[in-house]
Write a protein that holds these residues in place. Structure first.
Motif, PDB file in Angstrom:
ATOM      1  N   GLU A 161      14.760 -41.916  -1.146  1.00 26.69           N
ATOM      2  CA  GLU A 161      13.390 -41.901  -1.801  1.00 26.69           C
ATOM      3  C   GLU A 161      12.893 -40.289  -1.149  1.00 26.69           C
ATOM      4  O   GLU A 161      12.332 -39.562  -1.786  1.00 26.69           O
ATOM      5  CB  GLU A 161      12.610 -42.803  -1.398  1.00 26.69           C
ATOM      6  CG  GLU A 161      12.682 -44.311  -2.001  1.00 26.69           C
ATOM      7  CD  GLU A 161      11.645 -44.472  -3.081  1.00 26.69           C
ATOM      8  OE1 GLU A 161      10.815 -43.490  -3.526  1.00 26.69           O
ATOM      9  OE2 GLU A 161      11.384 -45.567  -3.356  1.00 26.69           O
TER      10      GLU A 161
ATOM     11  N   ARG B 201      15.136 -37.579  -2.970  1.00 26.50           N
ATOM     12  CA  ARG B 201      14.622 -37.213  -4.180  1.00 26.50           C
ATOM     13  C   ARG B 201      13.157 -36.572  -4.351  1.00 26.50           C
ATOM     14  O   ARG B 201      12.718 -36.216  -5.167  1.00 26.50           O
ATOM     15  CB  ARG B 201      14.863 -38.731  -5.150  1.00 26.50           C
ATOM     16  CG  ARG B 201      16.001 -39.259  -5.311  1.00 26.50           C
ATOM     17  CD  ARG B 201      15.963 -40.157  -6.493  1.00 26.50           C
ATOM     18  NE  ARG B 201      15.178 -41.381  -6.149  1.00 26.50           N
ATOM     19  CZ  ARG B 201      15.357 -42.579  -5.687  1.00 26.50           C
ATOM     20  NH1 ARG B 201      16.863 -42.845  -5.584  1.00 26.50           N
ATOM     21  NH2 ARG B 201      14.605 -43.524  -5.643  1.00 26.50           N
TER      22      ARG B 201
ATOM     23  N   THR C 185      10.639 -38.798  -4.089  1.00 25.62           N
ATOM     24  CA  THR C 185       9.742 -39.824  -4.937  1.00 25.62           C
ATOM     25  C   THR C 185       8.882 -40.606  -3.780  1.00 25.62           C
ATOM     26  O   THR C 185       8.087 -40.981  -4.213  1.00 25.62           O
ATOM     27  CB  THR C 185      10.609 -41.054  -5.443  1.00 25.62           C
ATOM     28  OG1 THR C 185      11.573 -41.280  -4.829  1.00 25.62           O
ATOM     29  CG2 THR C 185      11.234 -40.333  -6.954  1.00 25.62           C
TER      30      THR C 185
ATOM     31  N   VAL D 122       6.867 -39.165  -1.711  1.00 26.54           N
ATOM     32  CA  VAL D 122       5.584 -38.349  -1.537  1.00 26.54           C
ATOM     33  C   VAL D 122       4.534 -39.151  -2.377  1.00 26.54           C
ATOM     34  O   VAL D 122       3.459 -39.327  -1.721  1.00 26.54           O
ATOM     35  CB  VAL D 122       5.803 -36.802  -2.055  1.00 26.54           C
ATOM     36  CG1 VAL D 122       4.475 -36.219  -1.872  1.00 26.54           C
ATOM     37  CG2 VAL D 122       6.869 -36.248  -1.231  1.00 26.54           C
TER      38      VAL D 122
ATOM     39  N   VAL E 244       3.484 -42.400  -0.066  1.00 26.51           N
ATOM     40  CA  VAL E 244       3.043 -42.097   1.106  1.00 26.51           C
ATOM     41  C   VAL E 244       1.726 -41.666   0.983  1.00 26.51           C
ATOM     42  O   VAL E 244       0.812 -41.785   1.909  1.00 26.51           O
ATOM     43  CB  VAL E 244       3.925 -41.584   2.273  1.00 26.51           C
ATOM     44  CG1 VAL E 244       5.195 -42.331   2.511  1.00 26.51           C
ATOM     45  CG2 VAL E 244       4.266 -40.110   1.913  1.00 26.51           C
ATOM     46  N   THR E 245       1.504 -40.988  -0.040  1.00 29.91           N
ATOM     47  CA  THR E 245      -0.028 -40.303  -0.080  1.00 29.91           C
ATOM     48  C   THR E 245      -0.978 -41.341  -0.943  1.00 29.91           C
ATOM     49  O   THR E 245      -2.183 -40.901  -1.040  1.00 29.91           O
ATOM     50  CB  THR E 245       0.155 -39.116  -0.949  1.00 29.91           C
ATOM     51  OG1 THR E 245       0.793 -39.386  -2.086  1.00 29.91           O
ATOM     52  CG2 THR E 245       0.728 -38.037  -0.395  1.00 29.91           C
TER      53      THR E 245
ATOM     54  N   GLN F 169       7.123 -44.181  11.076  1.00 32.68           N
ATOM     55  CA  GLN F 169       5.755 -43.936  11.206  1.00 32.68           C
ATOM     56  C   GLN F 169       5.407 -42.437  11.540  1.00 32.68           C
ATOM     57  O   GLN F 169       4.614 -42.076  10.639  1.00 32.68           O
ATOM     58  CB  GLN F 169       5.311 -44.495  12.599  1.00 32.68           C
ATOM     59  CG  GLN F 169       3.983 -44.911  12.732  1.00 32.68           C
ATOM     60  CD  GLN F 169       3.152 -45.691  11.776  1.00 32.68           C
ATOM     61  OE1 GLN F 169       3.823 -46.113  10.962  1.00 32.68           O
ATOM     62  NE2 GLN F 169       1.828 -45.913  12.021  1.00 32.68           N
ATOM     63  N   LYS F 170       6.205 -41.535  12.216  1.00 33.53           N
ATOM     64  CA  LYS F 170       5.622 -40.060  12.280  1.00 33.53           C
ATOM     65  C   LYS F 170       6.682 -39.234  11.889  1.00 33.53           C
ATOM     66  O   LYS F 170       6.689 -38.078  12.289  1.00 33.53           O
ATOM     67  CB  LYS F 170       5.391 -39.919  13.841  1.00 33.53           C
ATOM     68  CG  LYS F 170       4.008 -40.633  14.274  1.00 33.53           C
ATOM     69  CD  LYS F 170       2.900 -39.847  13.695  1.00 33.53           C
ATOM     70  CE  LYS F 170       1.532 -40.610  14.223  1.00 33.53           C
ATOM     71  NZ  LYS F 170       0.526 -40.110  13.118  1.00 33.53           N
ATOM     72  N   LYS F 171       7.549 -39.805  10.884  1.00 34.93           N
ATOM     73  CA  LYS F 171       8.497 -38.891  10.279  1.00 34.93           C
ATOM     74  C   LYS F 171       7.889 -37.701   9.061  1.00 34.93           C
ATOM     75  O   LYS F 171       7.353 -38.179   8.359  1.00 34.93           O
ATOM     76  CB  LYS F 171       9.580 -39.724   9.593  1.00 34.93           C
ATOM     77  CG  LYS F 171      10.838 -38.917   9.070  1.00 34.93           C
ATOM     78  CD  LYS F 171      11.917 -40.035   8.491  1.00 34.93           C
ATOM     79  CE  LYS F 171      13.034 -39.329   8.071  1.00 34.93           C
ATOM     80  NZ  LYS F 171      13.907 -38.552   8.904  1.00 34.93           N
ATOM     81  N   ASP F 172       8.360 -36.732   9.417  1.00 34.34           N
ATOM     82  CA  ASP F 172       7.852 -35.478   8.588  1.00 34.34           C
ATOM     83  C   ASP F 172       8.863 -36.020   7.264  1.00 34.34           C
ATOM     84  O   ASP F 172      10.065 -36.110   7.321  1.00 34.34           O
ATOM     85  CB  ASP F 172       8.088 -34.421   8.742  1.00 34.34           C
ATOM     86  CG  ASP F 172       7.092 -33.686   9.629  1.00 34.34           C
ATOM     87  OD1 ASP F 172       6.309 -34.354   9.860  1.00 34.34           O
ATOM     88  OD2 ASP F 172       7.285 -32.533  10.436  1.00 34.34           O
ATOM     89  N   LEU F 173       8.164 -36.121   5.847  1.00 36.49           N
ATOM     90  CA  LEU F 173       8.946 -36.457   4.774  1.00 36.49           C
ATOM     91  C   LEU F 173       9.135 -35.355   3.634  1.00 36.49           C
ATOM     92  O   LEU F 173       9.442 -35.425   2.567  1.00 36.49           O
ATOM     93  CB  LEU F 173       8.353 -37.590   4.077  1.00 36.49           C
ATOM     94  CG  LEU F 173       7.959 -38.765   4.829  1.00 36.49           C
ATOM     95  CD1 LEU F 173       7.263 -39.742   4.093  1.00 36.49           C
ATOM     96  CD2 LEU F 173       9.271 -39.448   5.291  1.00 36.49           C
ATOM     97  N   SER F 174       9.203 -34.074   4.226  1.00 35.65           N
ATOM     98  CA  SER F 174       9.457 -32.866   3.382  1.00 35.65           C
ATOM     99  C   SER F 174      10.086 -31.862   4.163  1.00 35.65           C
ATOM    100  O   SER F 174       9.960 -31.757   5.416  1.00 35.65           O
ATOM    101  CB  SER F 174       8.096 -32.504   2.902  1.00 35.65           C
ATOM    102  OG  SER F 174       8.299 -31.308   2.160  1.00 35.65           O
TER     103      SER F 174
END
Lengths: 307, 275
Positions: B87, B90, B92, B94, B97-98, B270-275
């Motif tokens: 996820e 891909r 997806t 984003v 989590v928003t 929890q605090k992982k940057d997803l981009s």
């Protein structure tokens, strides 16, 4: 009333082999409720990073921000926020209506309200006829439309749009403008990242400009698009000698289809220019001062900040 | 409600996945072929006096349950592998989590979806096996059900392990890592036997301790003991390092273990940057 977006000293750094890279560098500004705010900047300026921090996709290295008066990550305020990411990627095995239903559920909307809103949103984004189509079959423009759909399914008070018009055709862009205007009329705050300056010019009242991670300027669009020192002249009977005199006076002269675009250094020179043409015996039909377009203002600000 | 929405979505997504379709084909083949491979009936109807039929039914179900444990864990790994990392890749994640859901809810929803799916799979497969024996031999082997619950626990543990590592590892790395862990810890009996044969206490103690790294092998052994009625307390306390009997408390340890895995998944995400 609390600001819709309130950013204080926001910084995002990444470590690299060359040392620390600051994607966002000590950013501070406010966007008031009900505004349509354009966030501009060249590629790599840090616009998307800023929005991703506000939406908690990534976390800031330092600084703080509040959305609708609440700290980032507050779930209550997030239920009143919509977000369209850049380069939309969605769960493509879902049908359009299933997709909106799923996102409505994530907003905690009750079933009845969800069903009604799905119909409204599909109509608003122009996908009513595609409600049963799988997202994987959608074109880029349709993906953008369904992305906007999931962002407004909850009737947001604050809407973040990251390059919303980038994949849309001219018709789609017009629909998007109409949608933004109707959202504005309902009091929705819109925060729009875009590099399409013409779109920003048509929809936003205030803009912020970023370059290399730093905020260069935040101001009203009207004050940014100042009257410039350029005039559009239509005149018959301009002799070569007068043309020579105009060139001596002007900073730049462009000739296009019987029309002269003349840029001078100082405002006083414009009246001198008009007098000179009329006294030469030429027939002056049009002498229209041109506004400095946003693009020019933008480029000037970026060049200044680079310097 | 939001966690439940994510769980339902996860089930739908997993059911459409290739891993699940392949798993179902393998499962149907397994149901059709398992009688032929099991002893002592070898695919023939279980006959004889009642005692013989009970013993043969238990032995068959024990054998079939071992296979179900392996297929279930295998399927759990392959359906859960890309839960978070894919996820993220891909993009997806984003839009998830928003939304007004916490990252804990996101992990919980994904976990619950996979657990519901895999638990339903194990229970349906188990019931099919039990019914085939009940109808074929007329024997109702009730001790099959607690053993089936232990297999279910094993499968849920594999879901939790794979999900936890899917927050940090790409699909292939996660597959290799989790599969190796499963294979190694399921075959520690062989390591222990080598220690016994060579009379090397270090190897025996190491094999015993390593069972704690991933308790699915030991809990599967415990399920087998339950099926065969070898559940005397003296056998199951595991006080002697030279003994390799499954310890009765291993399933309680597995419950704590999978809770810890979920906490690790939340901490990593929890605090992982997803981009």
């Amino acid at each position: 009333m609390a600001a819709a977006v309130e950013i204080e000293g926001l910084t995002k750094s990444y470590g690299s082999s060359d040392g620390e890279v600051r994607a966002v560098d000590w950013l501070s500004f406010r966007v008031e409720q009900g505004e349509v705010f354009g966030f501009l900047g060249p590629n790599g300026a840090g616009k998307t990073t800023t929005v991703q921090i506000l939406m908690q996709v990534i976390f800031p290295t330092s600084g703080s921000a509040r959305l609708l008066g609440k700290p980032l990550g507050d779930l209550e305020s997030r239920s009143q926020i919509g977000y369209l990411p850049e380069l939309c990627q969605f769960h493509s095995h879902l049908r359009a209506d299933e997709f909106l239903d799923f996102h409505g559920r994530l907003y905690g909307m009750p079933a009845g309200a969800r069903r009604k809103r799905i119909d409204e949103v599909l109509e608003l984004v122009g996908l009513s006829e595609n409600r049963k189509s799988r997202i994987r079959t959608f074109s880029k423009g349709m993906m953008q439309r369904i992305g906007i759909g999931q962002a407004i399914i909850n009737n947001p008070r604050l809407l973040f749009l990251d390059e919303p018009a980038s994949a849309l055709d001219p018709m789609g862009r017009r629909d998007m403008r109409d949608l933004l205007m109707s959202l504005k009329d309902r009091g929705t705050t819109v925060f729009m990242n875009s590099h399409l300056l013409s779109e920003v010019e048509m929809t936003c009242a205030r803009v912020g400009i970023m370059n290399r991670g730093k905020l260069v300027q935040v101001s009203d669009l009207k004050s940014m698009i100042k009257p410039g020192h350029t005039v559009e002249i239509r005149a018959a009977g301009i002799t070569d000698r007068v043309m020579e005199q105009i060139r001596d006076l002007a900073k730049r002269v462009q000739q296009d289809d019987g029309c002269l675009m003349v840029t001078v250094d100082k405002e006083e020179l414009l009246s001198h220019l008009a007098r000179m043409i009329m006294e030469s015996g030429a027939n002056l039909m049009e002498f229209t001062p041109r506004q400095m377009p946003l693009e020019e203002a933008f480029l000037q600000l970026i060049q200044e900040s680079d310097a | 409600m939001k966690t439940w929405a994510l769980a339902r979505f996860t089930v739908k997504e997993a059911v459409r996945g290739k891993a699940m379709i392949a798993g179902l084909v393998i499962s149907l083949l397994y149901l059709a072929l398992v009688p032929a491979f099991s002893s002592p009936s070898g695919g023939n109807a279980i006959v004889g006096d009642e005692q013989m039929r009970i013993a043969a039914s238990r032995e068959f179900l024990n054998f079939a349950l071992g296979g179900l444990n392996f297929i279930g864990m295998f399927l759990a790994i392959f359906t859960t592998l890309g839960t978070i990392y894919s996820e993220i890749e891909r993009g997806t994640i984003v839009t998830l989590v928003t939304k007004p859901i916490s990252r804990v809810q996101l992990i919980a929803g994904k976990w619950l979806g996979h657990v519901m799916l895999m638990a339903a799979y194990v229970i349906i497969m188990g019931l099919a096996l039990w019914l085939s024996v009940a109808l074929g031999s007329g024997m109702l082997v009730w001790r099959f059900f607690p053993a089936l619950m232990l297999v279910c626990l094993n499968v849920i543990t594999m879901v939790s392990l794979t999900l936890a590592f899917s927050t940090v590892l790409p699909v292939v790395a996660n597959a290799v890592f989790v599969f190796l862990m499963m294979v190694i810890t399921s075959n520690l009996r062989i390591v222990h036997a080598i220690g016994e044969t060579s009379q090397n206490a270090v190897i025996m103690v190491a094999a015993n301790l390593f069972r704690m790294v991933l308790p699915v092998g030991e809990v599967n052994d415990l399920a087998g003991r339950i099926m065969l009625g070898q559940t005397q307390a003296s056998n199951l306390m595991g006080v002697s390092p030279s003994a390799f009997t499954p310890r009765a408390w291993s399933f309680l340890y597995e419950l704590v273990y999978l809770s810890a895995l979920l906490m690790i998944a939340v901490l990593l995400f929890q605090k992982k940057d997803l981009s």
